[in-house]
Design a protein around this motif. Structure first.
Motif, mmCIF file in Angstrom:
data_model
loop_
_atom_site.group_PDB
_atom_site.id
_atom_site.type_symbol
_atom_site.label_atom_id
_atom_site.label_comp_id
_atom_site.label_asym_id
_atom_site.label_seq_id
_atom_site.Cartn_x
_atom_site.Cartn_y
_atom_site.Cartn_z
ATOM 1 N N SER A 132 -10.774 3.596 -21.346
ATOM 2 C CA SER A 132 -10.996 3.273 -22.747
ATOM 3 C C SER A 132 -11.702 1.948 -22.956
ATOM 4 N N MET A 133 -11.517 1.001 -22.033
ATOM 5 C CA MET A 133 -12.046 -0.340 -22.249
ATOM 6 C C MET A 133 -13.018 -0.774 -21.164
ATOM 7 N N GLY A 134 -13.272 0.101 -20.199
ATOM 8 C CA GLY A 134 -14.282 -0.184 -19.193
ATOM 9 C C GLY A 134 -13.894 -1.244 -18.177
ATOM 10 N N VAL A 135 -12.589 -1.485 -17.980
ATOM 11 C CA VAL A 135 -12.156 -2.460 -16.980
ATOM 12 C C VAL A 135 -11.843 -1.751 -15.664
ATOM 13 N N LYS A 136 -11.889 -2.509 -14.571
ATOM 14 C CA LYS A 136 -11.671 -1.932 -13.240
ATOM 15 C C LYS A 136 -10.180 -1.899 -12.914
ATOM 16 N N PRO A 137 -9.630 -0.732 -12.543
ATOM 17 C CA PRO A 137 -8.226 -0.683 -12.146
ATOM 18 C C PRO A 137 -8.047 -1.171 -10.708
ATOM 19 N N VAL A 138 -7.085 -2.043 -10.494
ATOM 20 C CA VAL A 138 -6.792 -2.575 -9.157
ATOM 21 C C VAL A 138 -5.297 -2.420 -8.914
ATOM 22 N N ASP A 139 -4.927 -1.532 -8.008
ATOM 23 C CA ASP A 139 -3.523 -1.258 -7.714
ATOM 24 C C ASP A 139 -3.136 -1.965 -6.417
ATOM 25 N N ILE A 140 -2.342 -3.022 -6.536
ATOM 26 C CA ILE A 140 -1.945 -3.787 -5.348
ATOM 27 C C ILE A 140 -1.143 -2.915 -4.387
ATOM 28 N N GLU A 141 -0.358 -2.007 -4.924
ATOM 29 C CA GLU A 141 0.420 -1.091 -4.086
ATOM 30 C C GLU A 141 -0.495 -0.298 -3.162
ATOM 31 N N GLU A 142 -1.613 0.179 -3.705
ATOM 32 C CA GLU A 142 -2.552 0.949 -2.894
ATOM 33 C C GLU A 142 -3.210 0.078 -1.833
ATOM 34 N N ILE A 143 -3.458 -1.176 -2.172
ATOM 35 C CA ILE A 143 -4.050 -2.088 -1.196
ATOM 36 C C ILE A 143 -3.099 -2.290 -0.021
ATOM 37 N N PHE A 144 -1.800 -2.450 -0.302
ATOM 38 C CA PHE A 144 -0.803 -2.548 0.764
ATOM 39 C C PHE A 144 -0.764 -1.270 1.592
ATOM 40 N N ARG A 145 -0.843 -0.144 0.897
ATOM 41 C CA ARG A 145 -0.762 1.125 1.613
ATOM 42 C C ARG A 145 -1.934 1.293 2.573
ATOM 43 N N ARG A 146 -3.125 0.891 2.114
ATOM 44 C CA ARG A 146 -4.293 1.017 2.992
ATOM 45 C C ARG A 146 -4.201 0.057 4.180
ATOM 46 N N ARG A 147 -3.595 -1.105 3.963
ATOM 47 C CA ARG A 147 -3.528 -2.107 5.035
ATOM 48 C C ARG A 147 -2.428 -1.815 6.048
ATOM 49 N N TYR A 148 -1.241 -1.391 5.547
ATOM 50 C CA TYR A 148 -0.093 -1.223 6.430
ATOM 51 C C TYR A 148 0.318 0.232 6.648
ATOM 52 N N GLY A 149 -0.295 1.142 5.887
ATOM 53 C CA GLY A 149 0.022 2.554 6.068
ATOM 54 C C GLY A 149 1.270 3.005 5.342
ATOM 55 N N VAL A 150 1.960 2.085 4.661
ATOM 56 C CA VAL A 150 3.155 2.430 3.895
ATOM 57 C C VAL A 150 3.117 1.680 2.570
ATOM 58 N N SER A 151 3.977 2.083 1.647
ATOM 59 C CA SER A 151 4.051 1.385 0.368
ATOM 60 C C SER A 151 4.678 0.009 0.564
ATOM 61 N N LEU A 152 4.530 -0.832 -0.443
ATOM 62 C CA LEU A 152 5.089 -2.175 -0.354
ATOM 63 C C LEU A 152 6.609 -2.120 -0.240
ATOM 64 N N ALA A 153 7.244 -1.224 -1.006
ATOM 65 C CA ALA A 153 8.700 -1.123 -0.958
ATOM 66 C C ALA A 153 9.177 -0.783 0.451
ATOM 67 N N VAL A 154 8.510 0.172 1.092
ATOM 68 C CA VAL A 154 8.868 0.549 2.465
ATOM 69 C C VAL A 154 8.586 -0.603 3.414
#
Length: 797
Positions: free
Chosen positions: A35-57
């Motif tokens: 709706s507003m043209g801003v970029k979504p940035v999900d820190i959880e996904e960044i952790f998942r890509r780096r460590y292979g698991v969610s931040l909680a795990v």
């Protein structure tokens, strides 16, 4: 713990969404992005890509109770790389002191928004059995999130509301497709974001500070809703559709005094979420402070700060606070418009004539940041009503009413002053048991016409065969709803010249495409929209000062339309494009939010196709494809709009329409265009016989992975083969809108232009369906798909 508040953030600065797991942060980030043209940035996904698991795990595996400094280093890099035009989703596992330190560090650069949700809603999302455990964890985490944020958005669970009688009036809500439920959430969240980011989502009435459309009457009504009413399990949300222009959430401090502030603010957040989800207009946040004010002052200030936090449209500020405290509060007011108020509980016999009352007005007029002033008192005599009128006249002559002044008497003796008041007059629903205002929109309208302030009007519908047309019934139902003494008549174009001599003429609606062009010679002025579309379908008489040519009507035009002044000209408008836009916007899911790549399809090339194409361009859809069985007509339509010079304020400098033709149902969709997510079928109806009644969409034009909206403008029959096809693809995200929905929308728009009152949309739709002549419609199935209440069918049998 508490973040240092910052009033205004730099333009384009990123926002951060925090909240418990299951609150809906990622979905809201997607909405903000679309709706507003801003970029979504999900820190959880960044952790998942780096460590292979969610931040909680990851946290559990490393036996950390919260994010470690190493983990927070990754988060800091995310923040530093996304300082502008991004919506950052904070990981749910970060709630400890290290996390708070990071949020506090960046609180001066980013708007931090706490996304709240009910424990039951989170439990249902996470699919865990123990609600009490979820509630315990959520309440604990919410305290930290609240202290770590500037703003708060309550993500309302409509499914949870279905279990209470609050929503039982409209059982369609349970059946409405998921995209439409998300649409309501999208609208309320985007409204919240625009408010806290200092940009208003509404059209502003020039010179008054009111966010009410210009076409409304100069008399605006404020539906007063006590917190106890909205919080009640038997609150009827249908009561919000009562014709009021704005609503006021009133928190009576005497009722909540003694309760924990956190409990009170939670109730306020939920109630405000309900109103912004289901009321189409600005909401005023009002704290009612009984006398003596000093007893409640501390609680008043605490709750007052909650208004900017939840992104309200308007907020009242009691002038009894005094200059120093008002000055300390206004810098932190955020985005709400501020209405300075003063109520005199013991005015004496001549309250409006006292020096003190005038000094209050003079003082309020000098306070910077106030968008309006509201002065009221308890009426002790009938003469107080004349006194308040004299007070307003004196204020206008002295220039102290700027930007606007609301003044009236309360109590039964002050009812006439409220009828005579023009701006934000308080009203209740006719059957309300929560309010003692004693006045509804309907009773005030009746009083205005009975006392000859307004005059009755005759409205005309012109068309070839209107024997089965539902428009007259919709209009008459709306007149009855408001208690208006108007009449509706049907006729043909041959009657038009005689109608123009009717001294009680209120307006004319053209219901056949051919008439919309032939009407032009009779009008003295018309809108730029009508000029661009090339047709006029609505005529409004000009009373008072005349104006000519292609122009926007002056404010005085709307004020004079229901007065006794003689007709000095006719103003022409096209409302077809408005109803088409409304139907599409209300049904377009967040997943299909309009972007520069959005593509639309128009089927047909007649008069309604002109309005449809114009509506799409006005909505910001630049890629439009036309299909019509007569190629020459399609080429003419495309040529007209390719060369159309639309004003920069409507579309911007870089908006260049990309209009194409597709000449065969067997043709593939152009590879360089996105698949269409908005489709408008403008196949005409001749009398009661439909042309191309078996038309359906080629499947190669329906490959959008997120579905889309298909608006069928025909309504005889209601469920066409095209809509039946869309119903069969509903699981893929396709939503079908029938022609009666568009007819109800257009009739409601005309009603507002004619009368200055907004016709209730539920009423318009229900009356359009009632006793519908199409016996092959199969109403229960049709109703189920269009999102209507089945109880309407029973009434219509």
């Amino acid at each position: 713990m508490a973040l240092k508040h910052r009033d205004i953030f730099p333009g384009g600065s990123s926002i951060v969404l925090i909240g418990p797991h299951g609150a809906g942060k990622s979905g809201l980030a997607t909405i903000a992005s679309g709706s507003m043209g801003v970029k979504p940035v999900d820190i959880e996904e960044i952790f998942r890509r780096r460590y292979g698991v969610s931040l909680a795990v990851y946290v559990r595996q490393n036996e950390n109770a919260e994010c470690s400094p190493t983990d927070l280093g990754i988060i800091r890099r995310v923040f530093e790389q996304n300082t502008e035009n991004a919506v950052i989703v904070w990981p749910s596992g970060c709630v400890g002191k290290f996390a708070y330190a990071v949020l506090e560090e960046y609180a001066q650069k980013y708007s931090i928004i706490f996304v709240a949700r009910s424990a039951k809603g989170i439990q249902q999302y996470l699919k865990v059995p123990d609600l009490s455990r979820v509630r315990q964890v959520v309440e604990l985490e919410n305290r930290v999130y609240r202290a770590s944020s500037h703003y708060e958005f309550f993500n309302l669970d409509e499914q949870e509301l279905l279990s209470s009688s609050a929503i039982n009036y409209d059982s369609s809500m349970a059946r409405s497709p998921r995209p439409l439920r998300l649409k309501r959430m999208e609208e309320s969240f985007v409204r919240f974001l625009k408010n806290i980011m200092q940009t208003s989502p509404h059209h502003t009435r020039k010179g008054s500070g009111l966010i009410i459309p210009l076409s409304r009457s100069p008399r605006t009504y404020l539906l007063n809703l006590p917190l106890s009413q909205v919080s009640s399990p038997d609150f009827d949300i249908q009561s919000l559709d009562c014709g009021a222009d704005a609503c006021q959430l009133e928190v009576d401090l005497a009722e909540v005094h003694g309760l924990p502030v956190l409990e009170i603010t939670n109730k306020i957040s939920v109630a405000y979420a309900i109103l912004t989800r289901f009321f189409d207009g600005p909401v005023v946040y009002h704290l009612h402070c009984p006398s003596p004010f000093s007893r409640y002052e501390h609680l008043y200030v605490d709750l007052l700060r909650h208004g900017p936090r939840i992104g309200v449209d308007y907020m009242t500020l009691d002038l009894k606070l005094g200059s120093s405290k008002i000055s300390s509060l206004l810098p932190f007011r955020g985005s709400p418009k501020i209405l300075g108020i003063y109520h005199d509980f013991e005015p004496g016999s001549d309250g409006w004539s006292t020096k003190k009352r005038w000094e209050i007005l003079e003082h309020a007029s000098t306070i910077p940041g106030l968008d309006g002033i509201r002065l009221t008192q308890v009426a002790n005599s009938i003469e107080d009503n004349s006194a308040v009128i004299a007070f307003r006249v004196a204020a206008i002559r002295s220039g102290l009413q700027h930007p606007f002044l609301v003044a009236y008497n309360t109590g039964s003796l002050g009812r006439w002053s409220r009828c005579e008041n023009e701006i934000l007059t308080p009203v209740a629903t006719p059957d309300s048991k929560y309010s003692d205002s004693e006045l509804s929109v309907q009773s005030i309208q009746n009083a205005l016409y009975s006392s000859f302030i307004y005059e009755r009007r005759n409205f005309y519908l012109l068309g070839r065969d209107l024997s089965t047309c539902r428009v007259p019934h919709v209009l008459r139902a709306a007149y009855t709803f408001f208690g208006l003494p108007h009449s509706t008549h049907t006729g043909s174009i041959d009657d038009l010249r005689d109608l123009l001599n009717d001294e009680f003429l209120g307006g004319v609606s053209m219901l056949n495409p051919g008439y919309k062009i032939s009407i032009a010679p009779f009008v003295s002025s018309y809108s730029e929209h009508a000029k661009n579309i090339g047709a006029i379908n609505t005529i409004i008489p000009i009373r008072g000062q005349s104006f000519e040519g292609v122009t926007t009507p002056p404010p005085d035009f709307w004020k004079q339309r229901n007065t006794a002044n003689r007709v000095v000209g006719l103003y022409g408008e096209n409302t077809d494009w408005l109803s088409i836009s409304e139907c599409i916007k209300r049904n377009l899911s967040p997943a299909n939010a309009i972007t520069k790549n959005t593509a639309a399809l128009v089927i047909g090339a007649g008069g309604m196709a002109h309005a449809a194409l114009y509506a799409l361009l006005q909505m910001g859809i630049r890629n439009v494809v036309i299909y019509n069985r007569t190629l020459s007509n399609a080429l003419a339509l495309a040529s007209r709009f390719r060369g159309l010079e639309m004003p920069e304020y409507t579309r911007g400098n870089d908006f260049h329409p990309n209009i194409r033709i597709i000449d065969s149902l067997q043709s593939d969709w152009d590879n360089d265009l996105a698949q269409p997510t908005v489709i408008v079928s403008c196949v005409p109806t001749a009398g009661t016989e439909c042309m191309n009644t078996n038309f359906i969409l080629p499947l190669q034009w329906m490959r959008s992975s997120t579905g889309g909206v298909v608006l069928e403008l025909r309504y005889r029959p209601v469920i066409t083969p095209l809509l039946q096809q869309i119903r069969e693809h509903a699981m893929r995200g396709w939503v079908g809108i029938d022609g009666l929905e568009n007819l109800a929308a257009r009739t409601a728009i005309d009603f507002e232009l004619f009368t200055g009152r907004r016709a209730p949309r539920n009423l318009a739709r229900a009356e359009a369906l009632r006793v519908y002549p199409d016996r092959n419609m199969q109403p229960p199935d049709a109703m189920r798909d269009t999102g209507m209440d089945e109880t309407i069918l029973i009434k219509g049998k």
